[in-house]
Design a protein around this motif. Structure first.
Motif, mmCIF file in Angstrom:
data_model
loop_
_atom_site.group_PDB
_atom_site.id
_atom_site.type_symbol
_atom_site.label_atom_id
_atom_site.label_comp_id
_atom_site.label_asym_id
_atom_site.label_seq_id
_atom_site.Cartn_x
_atom_site.Cartn_y
_atom_site.Cartn_z
ATOM 1 N N THR A 376 2.990 4.551 2.789
ATOM 2 C CA THR A 376 3.105 4.898 4.211
ATOM 3 C C THR A 376 4.505 4.589 4.749
ATOM 4 O OG1 THR A 376 0.742 4.456 4.554
ATOM 5 C CG2 THR A 376 2.138 4.484 6.503
ATOM 6 N N LEU A 377 5.041 3.445 4.367
ATOM 7 C CA LEU A 377 6.357 3.040 4.857
ATOM 8 C C LEU A 377 7.469 3.937 4.321
ATOM 9 C CD1 LEU A 377 6.077 -0.859 4.565
ATOM 10 C CD2 LEU A 377 5.998 0.521 6.652
ATOM 11 N N PHE A 378 7.326 4.383 3.063
ATOM 12 C CA PHE A 378 8.401 5.136 2.427
ATOM 13 C C PHE A 378 8.313 6.645 2.666
ATOM 14 C CE2 PHE A 378 8.724 1.607 -0.976
ATOM 15 C CZ PHE A 378 9.495 0.853 -0.105
ATOM 16 N N SER A 379 7.259 7.099 3.328
ATOM 17 C CA SER A 379 7.105 8.534 3.555
ATOM 18 C C SER A 379 7.418 8.861 5.017
ATOM 19 C CB SER A 379 5.686 8.994 3.215
ATOM 20 O OG SER A 379 5.513 10.354 3.528
ATOM 21 N N SER A 380 8.341 9.774 5.225
ATOM 22 C CA SER A 380 8.733 10.140 6.586
ATOM 23 C C SER A 380 7.634 10.912 7.304
ATOM 24 C CB SER A 380 10.012 10.984 6.549
ATOM 25 O OG SER A 380 9.806 12.168 5.786
ATOM 26 N N ARG A 381 6.702 11.515 6.555
ATOM 27 C CA ARG A 381 5.655 12.324 7.169
ATOM 28 C C ARG A 381 4.380 11.533 7.431
ATOM 29 N NH1 ARG A 381 5.046 18.217 4.628
ATOM 30 N NH2 ARG A 381 3.538 18.203 6.340
ATOM 31 N N LEU A 382 4.404 10.244 7.139
ATOM 32 C CA LEU A 382 3.224 9.410 7.365
ATOM 33 C C LEU A 382 3.534 8.363 8.421
ATOM 34 C CD1 LEU A 382 1.935 8.785 3.714
ATOM 35 C CD2 LEU A 382 0.954 10.330 5.426
ATOM 36 N N SER A 383 2.618 8.211 9.348
ATOM 37 C CA SER A 383 2.722 7.159 10.358
ATOM 38 C C SER A 383 1.518 6.233 10.214
ATOM 39 C CB SER A 383 2.736 7.756 11.764
ATOM 40 O OG SER A 383 1.495 8.414 12.035
ATOM 41 N N LEU A 384 1.575 5.123 10.916
ATOM 42 C CA LEU A 384 0.452 4.194 10.874
ATOM 43 C C LEU A 384 -0.815 4.885 11.377
ATOM 44 C CD1 LEU A 384 -0.721 1.387 10.405
ATOM 45 C CD2 LEU A 384 0.042 0.765 12.722
ATOM 46 N N ARG A 385 -0.693 5.667 12.464
ATOM 47 C CA ARG A 385 -1.858 6.341 13.029
ATOM 48 C C ARG A 385 -2.450 7.348 12.034
ATOM 49 N NH1 ARG A 385 -1.596 8.940 18.965
ATOM 50 N NH2 ARG A 385 -1.691 6.694 19.423
ATOM 51 N N SER A 386 -1.590 8.153 11.418
ATOM 52 C CA SER A 386 -2.102 9.158 10.475
ATOM 53 C C SER A 386 -2.704 8.489 9.247
ATOM 54 C CB SER A 386 -0.985 10.113 10.060
ATOM 55 O OG SER A 386 0.036 9.431 9.349
ATOM 56 N N SER A 387 -2.125 7.367 8.820
ATOM 57 C CA SER A 387 -2.664 6.649 7.671
ATOM 58 C C SER A 387 -4.056 6.092 7.979
ATOM 59 C CB SER A 387 -1.708 5.517 7.279
ATOM 60 O OG SER A 387 -2.184 4.833 6.143
ATOM 61 N N VAL A 388 -4.213 5.515 9.163
ATOM 62 C CA VAL A 388 -5.522 4.987 9.564
ATOM 63 C C VAL A 388 -6.538 6.123 9.690
ATOM 64 C CG1 VAL A 388 -6.779 3.844 11.430
ATOM 65 C CG2 VAL A 388 -4.564 2.945 10.682
ATOM 66 N N HIS A 389 -6.080 7.269 10.207
ATOM 67 C CA HIS A 389 -6.979 8.426 10.328
ATOM 68 C C HIS A 389 -7.475 8.865 8.945
ATOM 69 C CE1 HIS A 389 -8.756 12.091 11.801
ATOM 70 N NE2 HIS A 389 -7.988 12.825 11.015
ATOM 71 N N GLN A 390 -6.599 8.829 7.955
ATOM 72 C CA GLN A 390 -7.019 9.183 6.594
ATOM 73 C C GLN A 390 -8.014 8.163 6.039
ATOM 74 O OE1 GLN A 390 -6.328 12.047 4.922
ATOM 75 N NE2 GLN A 390 -5.392 12.635 6.871
ATOM 76 N N LEU A 391 -7.843 6.907 6.432
ATOM 77 C CA LEU A 391 -8.807 5.886 6.010
ATOM 78 C C LEU A 391 -10.172 6.172 6.614
ATOM 79 C CD1 LEU A 391 -9.627 3.217 4.665
ATOM 80 C CD2 LEU A 391 -8.729 2.022 6.687
ATOM 81 N N GLU A 392 -10.197 6.539 7.898
ATOM 82 C CA GLU A 392 -11.470 6.875 8.552
ATOM 83 C C GLU A 392 -12.155 8.040 7.850
ATOM 84 O OE1 GLU A 392 -10.203 7.623 12.510
ATOM 85 O OE2 GLU A 392 -10.054 5.495 13.070
ATOM 86 N N LYS A 393 -11.391 9.067 7.489
ATOM 87 C CA LYS A 393 -11.953 10.206 6.767
ATOM 88 C C LYS A 393 -12.477 9.775 5.404
ATOM 89 C CE LYS A 393 -9.956 14.145 6.628
ATOM 90 N NZ LYS A 393 -8.943 15.214 6.438
#
Length: 539
Positions: A376-393
């Motif tokens: 998540t930290l090293f990817s410019s297209r990933l944010s904390l919010r989008s990462s958490v959303h993927q966890l929810e999915k």
């Protein structure tokens, strides 16, 4: 203190048959009744609860405690690992790098038969050696689906590929545990592993291509199959002989991946095989920095898990280590030291511990979580919010298969603590000199029950060693046979099936994956059984 009873009916075979009813029902429910995995697991647990009470007379409180212990163990560490692995995969997709990943794989070969060898066989074996616990099946099956493979076929191919690497697991732990529990020298057991399983390992790539594209595919790709099959099997045997099992799933896969990538630059099959519906090939060639960035989630995962597996790191969490407090040890009420195991399963009666170890930091799932954070930290297209959303999915998609895994673990723990598993093993052990023919089937059954070659060896390695002494054959041979048979059971263990189904988006379709894989599992088991019998007569 309640003592286990291994022959409650006064007839070892009848007692074992009734003890096996939950296992037989689960197989029947998935293959004949075609029930969804979660429904089959719930019914199996109900049968196990009632059967254990009526057949073995285990105290009800202890039965429920064993079920709870198994369910919790299914959630942690197994469910935790699966959840983190699939979350990492979803982030890799979300980062938008899979077009680059597909392109980089195509630069090695656009032929999807070669891609199966690269991903399911080589990369899957490496992940097995680095992580185990279903990580290779989850990651590689998902990768194959992204490359255009049918989901059920992708799951089956990754399960079959595990036949070449599952015996050694993460850093050789299944073999180490087998040797320890069986009381045999590690070097002797490694030799017997070479004798039993390396011949079948040689032909696993051929089996994968035969399943994928029939004998036409085998004829068209035989140079690759011969090269990679021989290199992997021979290098694995050499590592086992000279270094031991710890690197048996690390060095051979790396050699095989590098060799395959180099070989495909100079050779191509006469006919390029593509799956129906596979994404069209792109003529674009990606720069090396883009390829490195695209694959970053997986080599970050590899680096972190290898760090987690190093002895100095593990020593931090051992008893007396500076981080030992991060490993929570929770005794299970009504079960811990309340069940006594008896000879001949053990040399002397002893109380069974029942402690749920919750390793907050040293668990493999936490290693994958670290890889998630770094990705998540090293990817410019990933944010904390989008990462958490993927966890929810991921949680939304996986709660059913994780519940199924946990329910089957509950059944397994009931069988282990009640003595049902030992009852089955002891009845089979009465076959005398024919026992080597059946010994791998005990390991197969142990892995089907517990989902782990390590657990199967913990359960049955001692029994195998005792029986070997009684019938006058090699202890190391039968303990190794338990391990090799267990690998073939891993192909269809409920935990493996659930992980594969979840990874390819086929939750509820576990019965279809089971049906397509069961025949291959039994055929491979048949080979191991016959070859073990031959070796017992020759040695």
């Amino acid at each position: 203190m309640w003592q286990q009873t291994y022959d409650p009916l006064g007839n070892a075979y009848l007692s074992a048959l009734l003890a096996a009813v939950p296992i037989l029902f689960f197989l029947f429910a998935l293959t004949v009744l075609k029930l969804k995995g979660l429904n089959a697991a719930l019914l199996t647990l109900a049968i196990s609860l009632v059967g254990t009470l009526l057949l073995f007379g285990m105290p009800p409180a202890s039965i429920l405690a064993a079920a709870a212990f198994g369910f919790l163990s299914g959630l942690w560490p197994i469910g935790y690992i699966v959840l983190m692995a699939v979350w990492l995969y979803k982030l890799a997709v979300k980062s938008g790098k899979f077009e680059v990943i597909r392109g980089s794989i195509a630069t090695i070969s656009e032929d999807q038969r070669a891609q199966v060898i690269l991903i399911a066989f080589c990369f899957g074996a490496f992940l097995e050696g680095a992580a185990g616990f279903g990580v290779p099946i989850a990651i590689c099956a998902a990768l194959l689906v992204e490359l255009g493979f049918n989901p059920v076929k992708a799951a089956m191919l990754c399960l079959l590929a595990n036949a070449a690497s599952g015996a050694y697991g993460a850093i050789g732990i299944p073999v180490l545990v087998g040797a320890q529990q069986g009381g045999v020298a590690l070097a002797d057991m490694s030799l017997m592993m070479i004798a039993i399983i390396q011949l079948s390992t040689l032909f696993v790539p051929t089996l994968l291509i035969a399943v994928l594209d029939g004998w036409r595919g085998v004829r068209e790709t035989w140079p690759v199959l011969l090269l990679i099959g021989a290199l992997f099997s021979v290098s694995q045997a050499l590592v086992l002989y000279f270094l031991g099992p710890e690197l048996a799933d690390i060095v051979p896969p790396l050699l095989s991946m590098g060799t395959l990538a180099a070989f495909m630059q100079f050779w191509r099959p006469r006919h390029i095989y593509r799956e129906e519906g596979a994404p069209p090939l792109s003529s674009q060639r990606w720069a090396l920095p883009a390829v490195i960035s695209a694959w970053s989630p997986f080599y970050i995962l590899t680096a972190v898990i290898l760090t987690w597996s190093l002895p100095p790191f593990k020593a931090l969490f051992a008893a007396g280590g500076p981080l030992a407090a991060t490993v929570l040890k929770l005794p299970i009420p009504f079960l811990d030291l309340r069940i006594e195991e008896l000879p001949p399963i053990v040399a002397a009666p002893h109380a069974l511990p029942a402690v749920w170890n919750v390793a907050l930091i040293s668990a493999p799932g936490t290693a994958i979580l670290i890889a998630v954070i770094l990705t998540t930290l090293f990817s410019s297209r990933l944010s904390l919010r989008s990462s958490v959303h993927q966890l929810e999915k991921t949680v939304s998609e996986l709660w059913r298969p994780i519940c199924m895994i946990s329910l089957i673990m509950a059944v397994a723990y009931i069988a282990n603590f009640s003595g049902a598993s030992s009852s089955i093993g002891l009845s089979v052990a009465e076959s005398g000199r024919v026992f080597p023919l059946i010994a791998p089937a005990i390991g197969w059954l142990g892995v089907f029950i517990t989902g782990s070659v390590v657990n199967s060896n913990t359960l049955f390695a001692h029994l195998q060693a005792i029986t070997a002494t009684q019938i006058g054959t090699s202890q190391a041979l039968l303990v190794a046979a338990n391990t090799c048979g267990g690998v073939m059971g891993k192909l269809i263990s409920p935990q493996s099936i659930a992980i594969a189904a979840a990874a390819v988006g086929q939750v509820g379709g576990e019965s279809q994956i089971m049906r397509t894989t069961l025949g291959y599992s039994l055929a491979l088991l048949g080979y191991v059984c016959l070859w073990t019998l031959v070796l017992s007569l020759l040695l």
